[in-house]
Design a protein around this motif. Structure first.
Motif, short mmCIF file in Angstrom:
data_model
loop_
_atom_site.label_atom_id
_atom_site.label_comp_id
_atom_site.label_asym_id
_atom_site.label_seq_id
_atom_site.Cartn_x
_atom_site.Cartn_y
_atom_site.Cartn_z
N GLY A 102 25.62 12.30 -51.51
CA GLY A 102 24.77 11.87 -52.60
C GLY A 102 25.35 10.68 -53.32
N LEU A 103 24.78 10.41 -54.48
CA LEU A 103 25.21 9.30 -55.32
C LEU A 103 26.02 9.85 -56.50
N VAL A 104 27.18 9.27 -56.71
CA VAL A 104 28.05 9.72 -57.80
C VAL A 104 28.74 8.52 -58.41
N GLN A 105 29.08 8.63 -59.67
CA GLN A 105 29.81 7.55 -60.33
C GLN A 105 31.29 7.62 -59.98
N ALA A 106 31.93 6.49 -60.07
CA ALA A 106 33.37 6.44 -59.83
C ALA A 106 34.07 7.45 -60.73
N GLY A 107 35.04 8.15 -60.15
CA GLY A 107 35.74 9.20 -60.86
C GLY A 107 35.13 10.58 -60.71
N GLY A 108 33.94 10.62 -60.15
CA GLY A 108 33.25 11.88 -59.96
C GLY A 108 33.68 12.61 -58.70
N SER A 109 33.00 13.71 -58.43
CA SER A 109 33.34 14.57 -57.30
C SER A 109 32.11 14.94 -56.49
N LEU A 110 32.36 15.19 -55.22
CA LEU A 110 31.34 15.74 -54.33
C LEU A 110 32.02 16.71 -53.39
N ARG A 111 31.25 17.68 -52.92
CA ARG A 111 31.77 18.62 -51.92
C ARG A 111 30.85 18.58 -50.71
N LEU A 112 31.40 18.14 -49.62
CA LEU A 112 30.65 18.10 -48.36
C LEU A 112 30.86 19.39 -47.59
N SER A 113 29.82 19.79 -46.88
CA SER A 113 29.92 20.95 -46.01
C SER A 113 29.53 20.54 -44.59
N CYS A 114 30.10 21.22 -43.63
CA CYS A 114 29.77 21.00 -42.23
C CYS A 114 29.56 22.38 -41.61
N ALA A 115 28.32 22.69 -41.32
CA ALA A 115 27.98 23.99 -40.76
C ALA A 115 27.82 23.88 -39.25
N ALA A 116 28.41 24.80 -38.55
CA ALA A 116 28.37 24.77 -37.09
C ALA A 116 27.51 25.90 -36.55
N SER A 117 26.90 25.63 -35.43
CA SER A 117 26.15 26.65 -34.71
C SER A 117 26.37 26.45 -33.23
N GLY A 118 26.08 27.48 -32.47
CA GLY A 118 26.23 27.39 -31.02
C GLY A 118 27.49 28.06 -30.52
N ARG A 119 28.60 27.81 -31.19
CA ARG A 119 29.87 28.43 -30.86
C ARG A 119 30.66 28.63 -32.12
N THR A 120 31.57 29.57 -32.06
CA THR A 120 32.45 29.75 -33.20
C THR A 120 33.42 28.58 -33.29
N LEU A 121 33.74 28.19 -34.49
CA LEU A 121 34.64 27.06 -34.70
C LEU A 121 36.11 27.44 -34.60
N SER A 122 36.38 28.71 -34.42
CA SER A 122 37.77 29.16 -34.51
C SER A 122 38.65 28.59 -33.40
N SER A 123 38.07 28.03 -32.33
CA SER A 123 38.86 27.44 -31.25
C SER A 123 39.02 25.93 -31.41
N TYR A 124 38.44 25.39 -32.46
CA TYR A 124 38.38 23.94 -32.62
C TYR A 124 39.15 23.46 -33.83
#
Length: 125
Positions: free
Chosen positions: A10-32
């Motif tokens: 998204g759009l944020v001002q300098a000094g601000g924060s964002l939290r990105l997420s990455c959701a996986a499907s198809g296989r478990t991520l535990s091997s990666y």
């Protein structure tokens, strides 16, 4: 096959924060091992941070050390990128990527087999 979907940009001002997420499907991520990369307009895609399968091994680009934090929840098949004290130079499309844990080179794009579609992060000054 692993399908990765990023969200949280998204759009944020300098000094601000964002939290990105990455959701996986198809296989478990535990091997990666997982990585976040970013690409600004007119620039090459660059490594931001990587994390091992267990979450105990992380590797940050110097430009984000002390400001970004990567974490993962294998039970939820999700990887997170907490970005604090954002700067205008952090503006880019952010991509998450997955590679087999056994393949070396966490910071190298060509070691990753699966990529998300990216999420835009814009930091205004």
């Amino acid at each position: 096959q692993v399908r990765l979907v990023e969200s949280g940009g998204g759009l944020v001002q300098a000094g601000g924060s964002l939290r990105l997420s990455c959701a996986a499907s198809g296989r478990t991520l535990s091997s990666y091992a997982m990585g976040w990369f970013r690409q600004a307009p007119g620039k090459e895609r660059e490594f931001v941070v990587g994390i091992g399968w267990s979450g105990g091994n992380t590797n940050y680009a110097d430009s984000v050390k002390g400001r970004f934090t990567i974490s993962r929840d294998n039970a939820k098949n999700t990887v997170f990128l907490q970005m604090d004290n954002l700067k205008p130079e952090d503006t880019a499309v952010y991509y998450c990527a997955a590679k087999w844990e056994s393949i070396p080179g966490v910071g190298l794009r060509d070691r990753y087999s699966y990529w998300g579609q990216g999420t835009q992060v814009t930091v205004s000054s």
